[in-house]
Design a protein around this motif. Sequence first.
Motif, PDB file in Angstrom:
ATOM      1  N   ALA A   7      32.542  37.609  50.447  1.00  0.00           N
ATOM      2  CA  ALA A   7      33.599  37.240  49.503  1.00  0.00           C
ATOM      3  C   ALA A   7      33.425  37.987  48.177  1.00  0.00           C
ATOM      4  O   ALA A   7      34.409  38.439  47.573  1.00  0.00           O
ATOM      5  CB  ALA A   7      33.592  35.729  49.265  1.00  0.00           C
ATOM      6  N   ALA A   8      32.196  38.136  47.715  1.00  0.00           N
ATOM      7  CA  ALA A   8      31.933  38.857  46.472  1.00  0.00           C
ATOM      8  C   ALA A   8      32.279  40.339  46.617  1.00  0.00           C
ATOM      9  O   ALA A   8      32.872  40.945  45.699  1.00  0.00           O
ATOM     10  CB  ALA A   8      30.475  38.690  46.067  1.00  0.00           C
ATOM     11  N   LEU A   9      31.931  40.926  47.765  1.00  0.00           N
ATOM     12  CA  LEU A   9      32.275  42.322  48.024  1.00  0.00           C
ATOM     13  C   LEU A   9      33.793  42.497  48.033  1.00  0.00           C
ATOM     14  O   LEU A   9      34.327  43.437  47.426  1.00  0.00           O
ATOM     15  CB  LEU A   9      31.679  42.782  49.358  1.00  0.00           C
ATOM     16  CG  LEU A   9      32.021  44.198  49.801  1.00  0.00           C
ATOM     17  CD1 LEU A   9      31.469  45.222  48.816  1.00  0.00           C
ATOM     18  CD2 LEU A   9      31.502  44.454  51.203  1.00  0.00           C
ATOM     19  N   THR A  10      34.488  41.584  48.688  1.00  0.00           N
ATOM     20  CA  THR A  10      35.949  41.639  48.729  1.00  0.00           C
ATOM     21  C   THR A  10      36.541  41.520  47.333  1.00  0.00           C
ATOM     22  O   THR A  10      37.462  42.270  46.970  1.00  0.00           O
ATOM     23  CB  THR A  10      36.500  40.517  49.635  1.00  0.00           C
ATOM     24  OG1 THR A  10      35.945  40.680  50.942  1.00  0.00           O
ATOM     25  CG2 THR A  10      38.005  40.547  49.710  1.00  0.00           C
ATOM     26  N   ALA A  11      36.034  40.590  46.532  1.00  0.00           N
ATOM     27  CA  ALA A  11      36.542  40.397  45.173  1.00  0.00           C
ATOM     28  C   ALA A  11      36.314  41.644  44.322  1.00  0.00           C
ATOM     29  O   ALA A  11      37.208  42.067  43.573  1.00  0.00           O
ATOM     30  CB  ALA A  11      35.875  39.187  44.531  1.00  0.00           C
ATOM     31  N   ALA A  12      35.142  42.256  44.459  1.00  0.00           N
ATOM     32  CA  ALA A  12      34.841  43.461  43.673  1.00  0.00           C
ATOM     33  C   ALA A  12      35.772  44.604  44.058  1.00  0.00           C
ATOM     34  O   ALA A  12      36.312  45.310  43.184  1.00  0.00           O
ATOM     35  CB  ALA A  12      33.386  43.855  43.873  1.00  0.00           C
ATOM     36  N   LEU A  13      35.989  44.789  45.355  1.00  0.00           N
ATOM     37  CA  LEU A  13      36.880  45.853  45.804  1.00  0.00           C
ATOM     38  C   LEU A  13      38.323  45.601  45.373  1.00  0.00           C
ATOM     39  O   LEU A  13      39.037  46.524  44.984  1.00  0.00           O
ATOM     40  CB  LEU A  13      36.799  46.012  47.328  1.00  0.00           C
ATOM     41  CG  LEU A  13      35.486  46.581  47.874  1.00  0.00           C
ATOM     42  CD1 LEU A  13      35.475  46.535  49.393  1.00  0.00           C
ATOM     43  CD2 LEU A  13      35.278  48.011  47.385  1.00  0.00           C
ATOM     44  N   THR A  14      38.736  44.346  45.408  1.00  0.00           N
ATOM     45  CA  THR A  14      40.100  44.001  45.012  1.00  0.00           C
ATOM     46  C   THR A  14      40.311  44.190  43.513  1.00  0.00           C
ATOM     47  O   THR A  14      41.351  44.701  43.083  1.00  0.00           O
ATOM     48  CB  THR A  14      40.431  42.554  45.440  1.00  0.00           C
ATOM     49  OG1 THR A  14      40.216  42.436  46.850  1.00  0.00           O
ATOM     50  CG2 THR A  14      41.863  42.201  45.123  1.00  0.00           C
TER      51      THR A  14
END
Length: 152
Positions: A7-14
Motif C-alpha cells: 500500500a505504501a509503494l502504491t501511494a508513493a507511485l500514485t
Amino acid sequence: MEETTWAALTAALTVAGAIWTWIAFRRRGAANGLRALGFTLLPAAAWLTGTLRTVVEIGSAVTDWATGLVFDVRTWTGVGLAGLAVLLLIVSGFIRDRQLARGQAAGKERRGRTERRGGGELPTAPTPRKGEPVIDDDLADIEAMLRKRGIE
C-alpha cells in the motif's frame, strides 16, 4: 512483503504520478495531462487487482537475469555463439544467391552455344587480307553493305 508495504509503494507511485500529471497539464496541455493521469492510475489499479506483486516479481526476475548476463562468461559465450550462427546464416544466403546466379548465367551460355551449332551457324565476317586492318563483326557487316551499294 506485507500488505502495508504494498500500500505504501502504491501511494508513493500514485503521488509521484499526480505531481507529474499536474506538471503535464500546466506545461503541455490537456492531451499530455490526460495521458499522465492514465499512467498515474496504473499503480493503484495494479494494487487493487493484486497484480502489483506480479509486476514487481517480473521486474526482479528480469533484473536478476540482466545482472547475470553482464557478469557471466558462460552467458556471453552463448550470446557470441548465437551471433555467429546468425552471421553464418546470412553469409550462406549470399553465397547461395551467387551460386544460383552463376548457374543461371552458365545455363544461358550453354543454351546459346547449342542453338548456334545445331540450327545453322551465324554468318561470320570475312577474314581480313594481309595488310588490311582487323575489323570487328559489326563494322564488317556495315562495310559489306556499303560495298554492295557501290560506296567505299
